[in-house]
Design a protein around this motif. Structure first.
Motif, PDB file in Angstrom:
ATOM      1  N   SER A 204       0.820  -1.210   0.000  1.00 55.98           N
ATOM      2  CA  SER A 204       0.000   0.000   0.000  1.00 55.98           C
ATOM      3  C   SER A 204       0.849   1.253   0.000  1.00 55.98           C
ATOM      4  O   SER A 204       0.368   2.333  -0.385  1.00 55.98           O
ATOM      5  CB  SER A 204      -0.928   0.003   1.214  1.00 55.98           C
ATOM      6  OG  SER A 204      -0.177  -0.016   2.418  1.00 55.98           O
ATOM      7  N   ALA A 205       2.108   1.145   0.388  1.00 50.89           N
ATOM      8  CA  ALA A 205       2.982   2.314   0.420  1.00 50.89           C
ATOM      9  C   ALA A 205       3.156   2.933  -0.958  1.00 50.89           C
ATOM     10  O   ALA A 205       3.331   4.151  -1.084  1.00 50.89           O
ATOM     11  CB  ALA A 205       4.348   1.922   0.985  1.00 50.89           C
ATOM     12  N   VAL A 206       3.113   2.113  -1.991  1.00 54.28           N
ATOM     13  CA  VAL A 206       3.237   2.591  -3.361  1.00 54.28           C
ATOM     14  C   VAL A 206       1.883   2.610  -4.064  1.00 54.28           C
ATOM     15  O   VAL A 206       1.542   3.562  -4.777  1.00 54.28           O
ATOM     16  CB  VAL A 206       4.228   1.708  -4.151  1.00 54.28           C
ATOM     17  CG1 VAL A 206       4.281   2.127  -5.610  1.00 54.28           C
ATOM     18  CG2 VAL A 206       5.617   1.772  -3.527  1.00 54.28           C
ATOM     19  N   ALA A 207       1.091   1.558  -3.856  1.00 51.78           N
ATOM     20  CA  ALA A 207      -0.140   1.390  -4.624  1.00 51.78           C
ATOM     21  C   ALA A 207      -1.230   2.378  -4.242  1.00 51.78           C
ATOM     22  O   ALA A 207      -1.943   2.893  -5.105  1.00 51.78           O
ATOM     23  CB  ALA A 207      -0.652  -0.037  -4.457  1.00 51.78           C
ATOM     24  N   VAL A 208      -1.398   2.647  -2.956  1.00 55.75           N
ATOM     25  CA  VAL A 208      -2.489   3.531  -2.537  1.00 55.75           C
ATOM     26  C   VAL A 208      -2.251   4.967  -2.984  1.00 55.75           C
ATOM     27  O   VAL A 208      -3.164   5.599  -3.552  1.00 55.75           O
ATOM     28  CB  VAL A 208      -2.740   3.415  -1.023  1.00 55.75           C
ATOM     29  CG1 VAL A 208      -3.671   4.518  -0.543  1.00 55.75           C
ATOM     30  CG2 VAL A 208      -3.335   2.050  -0.701  1.00 55.75           C
ATOM     31  N   PRO A 215       2.340   9.706  -7.780  1.00 53.84           N
ATOM     32  CA  PRO A 215       3.489   8.815  -7.964  1.00 53.84           C
ATOM     33  C   PRO A 215       4.510   9.089  -6.857  1.00 53.84           C
ATOM     34  O   PRO A 215       4.806  10.251  -6.555  1.00 53.84           O
ATOM     35  CB  PRO A 215       4.034   9.227  -9.330  1.00 53.84           C
ATOM     36  CG  PRO A 215       3.661  10.676  -9.454  1.00 53.84           C
ATOM     37  CD  PRO A 215       2.376  10.862  -8.695  1.00 53.84           C
ATOM     38  N   VAL A 216       5.038   8.038  -6.243  1.00 51.37           N
ATOM     39  CA  VAL A 216       5.986   8.302  -5.150  1.00 51.37           C
ATOM     40  C   VAL A 216       7.314   8.841  -5.672  1.00 51.37           C
ATOM     41  O   VAL A 216       8.075   9.473  -4.925  1.00 51.37           O
ATOM     42  CB  VAL A 216       6.201   7.044  -4.279  1.00 51.37           C
ATOM     43  CG1 VAL A 216       4.922   6.705  -3.522  1.00 51.37           C
ATOM     44  CG2 VAL A 216       6.672   5.857  -5.103  1.00 51.37           C
ATOM     45  N   THR A 217       7.611   8.602  -6.957  1.00 52.84           N
ATOM     46  CA  THR A 217       8.747   9.258  -7.605  1.00 52.84           C
ATOM     47  C   THR A 217       8.248   9.896  -8.892  1.00 52.84           C
ATOM     48  O   THR A 217       7.293   9.420  -9.511  1.00 52.84           O
ATOM     49  CB  THR A 217       9.887   8.270  -7.935  1.00 52.84           C
ATOM     50  OG1 THR A 217       9.428   7.325  -8.898  1.00 52.84           O
ATOM     51  CG2 THR A 217      10.384   7.554  -6.690  1.00 52.84           C
ATOM     52  N   VAL A 250       6.307   8.604   2.776  1.00 49.58           N
ATOM     53  CA  VAL A 250       5.059   7.849   2.866  1.00 49.58           C
ATOM     54  C   VAL A 250       4.958   7.298   4.283  1.00 49.58           C
ATOM     55  O   VAL A 250       5.881   6.618   4.759  1.00 49.58           O
ATOM     56  CB  VAL A 250       5.015   6.695   1.848  1.00 49.58           C
ATOM     57  CG1 VAL A 250       3.711   5.907   1.976  1.00 49.58           C
ATOM     58  CG2 VAL A 250       5.183   7.224   0.426  1.00 49.58           C
ATOM     59  N   VAL A 251       3.855   7.596   4.953  1.00 49.17           N
ATOM     60  CA  VAL A 251       3.658   7.145   6.331  1.00 49.17           C
ATOM     61  C   VAL A 251       2.490   6.174   6.361  1.00 49.17           C
ATOM     62  O   VAL A 251       1.371   6.511   5.946  1.00 49.17           O
ATOM     63  CB  VAL A 251       3.382   8.332   7.276  1.00 49.17           C
ATOM     64  CG1 VAL A 251       3.261   7.831   8.722  1.00 49.17           C
ATOM     65  CG2 VAL A 251       4.489   9.379   7.168  1.00 49.17           C
ATOM     66  N   VAL A 313       0.993  10.961   2.581  1.00 42.88           N
ATOM     67  CA  VAL A 313       2.067  11.239   1.628  1.00 42.88           C
ATOM     68  C   VAL A 313       2.474  12.696   1.781  1.00 42.88           C
ATOM     69  O   VAL A 313       1.616  13.588   1.777  1.00 42.88           O
ATOM     70  CB  VAL A 313       1.639  10.975   0.171  1.00 42.88           C
ATOM     71  CG1 VAL A 313       2.857  11.042  -0.753  1.00 42.88           C
ATOM     72  CG2 VAL A 313       0.922   9.640   0.034  1.00 42.88           C
ATOM     73  N   VAL A 314       3.784  12.930   1.922  1.00 46.78           N
ATOM     74  CA  VAL A 314       4.317  14.287   2.045  1.00 46.78           C
ATOM     75  C   VAL A 314       5.372  14.491   0.969  1.00 46.78           C
ATOM     76  O   VAL A 314       6.298  13.672   0.849  1.00 46.78           O
ATOM     77  CB  VAL A 314       4.931  14.523   3.446  1.00 46.78           C
ATOM     78  CG1 VAL A 314       5.537  15.927   3.530  1.00 46.78           C
ATOM     79  CG2 VAL A 314       3.884  14.325   4.533  1.00 46.78           C
TER      80      VAL A 314
END
Length: 341
Positions: A204-208, A215-217, A250-251, A313-314
């Protein structure tokens, strides 16, 4: 071994001692058959035989003369050995962030082979009885502040069932090794001398965040992302290190500590106007995103009444969610709107 033939709807009569027939029953049910089970020779009555399109004599039942006689001329009869006593094993399976569609093929196969499933609250995959037909399902899920089945007991359960010769699937939300205590459960299985494997899951850290268009990156925006547990607030040293990375934070499991986490980040030098979001109930019909800044997010979340499970997400990548709100839904041909406080 799975039966690969599709037997959907076929009435199958399984005949054999209770201790020898379990594995065969699970295989036929998984193949879609409608299974009747008879565990004694005198229970093979004409009425029972009349319902069967196929009869299977398992193990010692191949010598049950009365059963063979009762079946003669009524339906095809096959025999199969009951097999040697199986050695149990443990399989840790990542269920992903939610929904049957995000299970991997390996996860589906592992569930189909399970005798026992120990499942988590966040492992929301739908109808477990259909995915693991005939398996015992044990809910060992934890809830915030309430661990009905403590971790040591979970490990005892999976070891005990596996030592009894069963295939035990430990079904966990997300990925077993991302804040899932998978390492502890693997260690317990290894200590007991049991075979153990791990089927990865979508985290979930990437998918959610991705499901909300974050996008996390992102090129020229963030080339690093860090995933942290929000069970406890950040201390000054941790916050300073995260701010110095200048990437995406990501928290997970951090809603209870959202205020102290964001406060410590700002205190460590993160600009208060840095974009931040909470994505609540990812991959469910109730998913929504609350977008603001690191300074405004706690108040926005409080007014919206957002709660766990949520991903925080920050970072500047959160601004990409505005692009997502303008995308055209390929099925309905309409613009999808994201819920923003």
């Amino acid at each position: 071994m799975l039966i690969e033939t599709d037997l959907t709807g076929l009435p199958v009569l399984l005949i054999g001692p209770a201790g020898a027939i379990g594995a065969a029953e699970r295989r036929y049910r998984r193949a879609g058959a409608v299974v009747d089970v008879v565990d004694a020779p005198d229970a093979v009555t004409p009425e029972v035989c009349a319902r069967a399109a196929l009869a299977v004599l398992v193990g010692p039942a191949s010598t049950w003369h009365e059963a063979r006689t009762a079946l003669t001329g009524r339906c095809p009869v096959v025999t199969e050995p009951s097999g040697e006593p199986r050695r149990g094993r443990v399989v840790l399976v990542g269920a992903g962030p939610g929904g049957l569609e995000l299970l991997t093929v390996a996860a589906v196969r592992a569930l189909a082979e399970a005798d026992v499933v120990l499942t988590d609250r966040l492992a929301a995959v739908g109808d477990l009885a259909a995915l693991a037909p005939g398996a015992e399902v044990v809910d060992v899920g934890k809830r915030p502040g309430h661990h009905a089945v403590p971790q040591p007991q979970i490990q005892r359960l999976l070891v005990e069932r596996a030592l009894a010769g069963l295939t035990v699937v430990r079904l966990k939300g997300g990925d077993p090794y991302v804040f899932g205590r998978g390492g502890e459960e693997v260690a317990a299985a290894v200590e007991a001398g049991l075979p153990v494997t791990v089927v990865p899951g979508i985290s979930s850290a990437v998918a959610v965040p991705g499901s909300a268009g974050i996008p996390v990156t992102h090129r020229d925006v963030s080339h690093v992302f860090t995933v942290v547990s929000g069970h406890v607030p950040l201390d000054a040293r941790q916050a300073a290190a995260l701010v110095a990375l200048e990437g995406t934070l990501v928290v997970l499991m951090g809603m209870h500590n959202l205020v102290p986490i964001t406060t410590e980040l700002v205190r460590a030098g993160l600009p208060g106007d840095t974009a931040a979001a909470v994505v609540e109930r990812g991959f469910t019909p109730d998913q929504r995103s609350i977008v603001g800044t690191v300074s405004t997010l706690p108040d926005l979340v409080s007014r919206a009444g957002a709660a766990s499970p949520s991903v925080i997400v920050v970072g500047d990548v959160v601004e990409q969610s505005a692009v997502w709100t303008r995308r055209v839904d390929g099925v309905a041909g309409r613009t999808e709107r994201m819920v923003v406080a």
